[in-house]
Design a protein around this motif. Structure first.
Motif, PDB file in Angstrom:
ATOM      1  N   ILE A  74       0.844  -1.203   0.000  1.00  0.00           N
ATOM      2  CA  ILE A  74       0.000   0.000   0.000  1.00  0.00           C
ATOM      3  C   ILE A  74       0.879   1.254   0.000  1.00  0.00           C
ATOM      4  CG2 ILE A  74      -1.717   1.313   1.315  1.00  0.00           C
ATOM      5  CD1 ILE A  74      -2.845  -1.434   2.240  1.00  0.00           C
ATOM      6  N   ILE A  75       1.961   1.243   0.753  1.00  0.00           N
ATOM      7  CA  ILE A  75       2.889   2.381   0.780  1.00  0.00           C
ATOM      8  C   ILE A  75       3.513   2.578  -0.598  1.00  0.00           C
ATOM      9  CG2 ILE A  75       5.122   3.171   1.696  1.00  0.00           C
ATOM     10  CD1 ILE A  75       4.222   1.871   4.400  1.00  0.00           C
ATOM     11  N   GLN A  76       3.913   1.497  -1.255  1.00  0.00           N
ATOM     12  CA  GLN A  76       4.499   1.593  -2.598  1.00  0.00           C
ATOM     13  C   GLN A  76       3.491   2.156  -3.596  1.00  0.00           C
ATOM     14  OE1 GLN A  76       5.703  -2.526  -2.976  1.00  0.00           O
ATOM     15  NE2 GLN A  76       7.857  -2.005  -2.612  1.00  0.00           N
ATOM     16  N   ILE A  77       2.250   1.705  -3.518  1.00  0.00           N
ATOM     17  CA  ILE A  77       1.205   2.209  -4.414  1.00  0.00           C
ATOM     18  C   ILE A  77       1.018   3.707  -4.185  1.00  0.00           C
ATOM     19  CG2 ILE A  77      -1.290   2.146  -4.889  1.00  0.00           C
ATOM     20  CD1 ILE A  77      -1.134  -0.914  -4.370  1.00  0.00           C
ATOM     21  N   CYS A  78       0.950   4.126  -2.916  1.00  0.00           N
ATOM     22  CA  CYS A  78       0.800   5.561  -2.605  1.00  0.00           C
ATOM     23  C   CYS A  78       1.960   6.371  -3.163  1.00  0.00           C
ATOM     24  CB  CYS A  78       0.689   5.768  -1.095  1.00  0.00           C
ATOM     25  SG  CYS A  78      -0.863   5.194  -0.386  1.00  0.00           S
ATOM     26  N   ALA A  79       3.175   5.851  -3.036  1.00  0.00           N
ATOM     27  CA  ALA A  79       4.357   6.562  -3.548  1.00  0.00           C
ATOM     28  C   ALA A  79       4.294   6.705  -5.064  1.00  0.00           C
ATOM     29  CB  ALA A  79       5.629   5.831  -3.123  1.00  0.00           C
ATOM     30  N   ILE A  80       3.910   5.657  -5.750  1.00  0.00           N
ATOM     31  CA  ILE A  80       3.806   5.704  -7.216  1.00  0.00           C
ATOM     32  C   ILE A  80       2.756   6.732  -7.637  1.00  0.00           C
ATOM     33  CG2 ILE A  80       3.118   4.401  -9.277  1.00  0.00           C
ATOM     34  CD1 ILE A  80       4.349   1.896  -7.855  1.00  0.00           C
ATOM     35  N   ILE A  81       1.610   6.725  -6.981  1.00  0.00           N
ATOM     36  CA  ILE A  81       0.536   7.662  -7.311  1.00  0.00           C
ATOM     37  C   ILE A  81       0.988   9.090  -7.042  1.00  0.00           C
ATOM     38  CG2 ILE A  81      -1.809   8.413  -6.712  1.00  0.00           C
ATOM     39  CD1 ILE A  81      -1.600   5.732  -8.343  1.00  0.00           C
TER      40      ILE A  81
END
Length: 154
Positions: A74-81
């Protein structure tokens, strides 16, 4: 209030939602290996691209939470977004970045791959631990033959 998926049907619907956002955001019009979606098209309207990027990204994050993805995913997805949204807001260069940097696609693929590597059991931990299927899986994991994450949907 976030409601976690409780069944395989709900997980299927989450995957369908994520795939829909991915296609709309980064590949409505495809030419060979390249595609342009709403994220790239709306970047030409001041503010609209950023709003769309955050909204579509928020849907992917919400679905990640509903699918009980690991916190690091979830943290990685947030960073990408976040990178996708900030890059798209840069004048001129951001327009090219929105076409080349397919953040929603990357985030969606990250989530669906994580879901593929997760074994979901319907029911509570206590209910599932009493089944032979779970005991067989646990034996394979302990033997090093299975490296999947187990999530109980109950």
């Amino acid at each position: 209030m976030v409601i976690f998926a409780k069944s395989h049907v709900e997980l299927h619907n989450i995957r369908a939602n994520v795939e829909r956002v991915k296609k709309l955001s980064d590949n409505v019009v495809g030419v060979g290996p390249f595609g342009v979606g709403l994220d790239g098209l709306l970047t030409w309207i001041p503010g609209a691209g950023e709003l769309y990027s955050l909204g579509a990204g928020g849907l992917i994050v919400l679905d990640a939470v509903r699918a009980r993805a690991a916190p690091m995913v979830i943290i990685q997805i947030c960073a990408i977004i976040l990178i996708d949204t900030v890059a798209g807001s840069i004048p001129v260069a951001g327009k090219a970045a929105d076409v080349l940097f397919t953040g929603h696609k990357w985030s969606a693929d990250l989530l669906t791959n994580h879901m593929d590597d997760t074994i979901y059991f319907e029911g509570t931990r206590k209910e599932v631990q009493a089944t032979q299927e779970y005991r067989d899986l646990l034996a394979r994991i302990q033997a090093g033959k299975e490296k999947r994450r187990v999530v109980f949907l109950g």
